[in-house]
Design an enzyme around this catalytic site. Structure first.
Site, PDB file in Angstrom:
ATOM      1  N   GLU A  27       1.266  -1.196   0.457  1.00  9.85           N
ATOM      2  CA  GLU A  27       0.258  -0.346  -0.076  1.00  9.85           C
ATOM      3  C   GLU A  27       0.934   1.095   0.270  1.00  9.85           C
ATOM      4  OE1 GLU A  27      -2.916  -0.110   3.241  1.00  9.85           O
ATOM      5  OE2 GLU A  27      -3.633  -1.712   2.223  1.00  9.85           O
ATOM      6  N   HIS A  80      -8.182   1.084   0.746  1.00  9.24           N
ATOM      7  CA  HIS A  80      -8.094   0.785   2.288  1.00  9.24           C
ATOM      8  C   HIS A  80      -8.525   1.680   3.389  1.00  9.24           C
ATOM      9  CE1 HIS A  80      -4.952  -1.226   5.605  1.00  9.24           C
ATOM     10  NE2 HIS A  80      -6.095  -0.918   5.732  1.00  9.24           N
TER      11      HIS A  80
END
Length: 300
Positions: A258, A276
């Site tokens: 990420e 997220h």
């Protein structure tokens, strides 16, 4: 009073309350070299998922002022928890605050997959009218399999049940007080579910919970939802299953890396994506802030 480093931001009202209690707050994101150098000057660090507190950082600050690490959220996989505690540093999280928000995002992604909301939003902006192509399904009457049955999964189960879905789950132990939901083996869940949603931490030693073997066991046309942790679904195996039609669609909020660099995944026409944001609601962040205040009060 404590000197507190807020590494990834927090609710403004909670920050104000901690300051009013006499604590000194510094809101700043530090990379690993900076953490190793400066973290020992603080009594507390508050992190979300972006900041990693690994062994090298803990070793650098062991025996310093640092007494407490607070994870503003549920998962603790970005912190070497056992090692920190061995070194005399307490580790806490806020497990209750974001359950409803993550559960709602999970349900939202299920609707998005079932009715092509994620892709029709894109194609219509390009002037396309793919009415015949977007023949969806109803959630009512479908079987939802939940891998893991903690607080968030329970909230998902309650909402899915109201929508008319049959809910089954697999967990280390069957949970008391939820007779309306059936506890089954992981294999049975994988073979019989129309939707599979994951609600477990990523354990490096275990690796992905859904990989090529599990995808091969699933129904044709199954839907996958992961709002839990990156790594619990093998991204390459998922892409392959999407390509040959075993998986009809996947909704992903968390990724192996990420921000994700997996272009095959984030450009796939059968994938609904969010960056997220499971706990990213005003309400959840306010509740997380209150839990953080309680953790600081309890410790000091």
């Amino acid at each position: 009073m404590a000197k507190i480093l807020v590494a990834d931001g927090m609710d403004r009202n909670a920050a104000k309350e901690l300051t009013n209690m006499g604590h000194e707050l510094v809101i700043e994101h530090l990379d690993v070299p900076e953490l190793k150098k400066e973290l020992g000057d603080y009594d507390v660090i508050i992190v979300r998922s972006a900041t990693k507190i690994r062994k090298e950082v803990i070793d650098a600050v062991a025996g310093s002022n640092l007494k407490l690490i607070i994870r503003a959220g549920v998962g603790l996989d970005n912190i070497d928890v056992s090692y920190a505690r061995e070194k005399g540093i307490a580790v806490e999280n806020t497990p209750k605050a974001s359950s409803a928000s993550v559960a709602e995002l999970t349900i939202a992604h299920m609707f998005s997959l079932a009715r092509f909301l994620y892709i029709s939003n894109v194609t219509m902006r390009d002037g396309m009218w793919y009415k015949k192509a977007y023949k969806g399904i109803e959630l009512s009457g479908k079987t939802l399999g939940l891998i893991g049955f903690g607080r968030i999964a329970v909230e998902v189960a309650k909402r899915a049940s109201v929508l008319g879905m049959k809910v089954i789950y697999t967990d280390i132990i069957a949970k008391d007080g939820y007779d309306e939901f059936s506890c089954v083996s992981k294999e049975e869940l994988i073979k019989t579910s129309d939707f599979i949603s994951l609600h477990i931490p990523f354990i490096k030693e275990v690796g992905p919970v859904l990989s090529e073997n599990e995808f091969n066991m699933m129904k044709d046309g199954v839907y996958i939802v992961n709002c839990a942790r990156g790594g619990v679904v093998d991204e390459e195996a998922l892409i392959k299953a999407l390509d040959y039609g075993k998986v009809a669609g996947a909704a992903i909020d968390v990724f192996e890396e990420e921000p994700t660099k997996n272009k095959k995944l984030f450009t796939h026409e059968k994938v609904s994506l969010t960056p997220h944001i499971g706990a990213s609601t005003k309400e959840a962040q306010a509740r997380i802030g209150l839990e953080i205040i309680d953790k600081v009060k309890e410790y000091f």
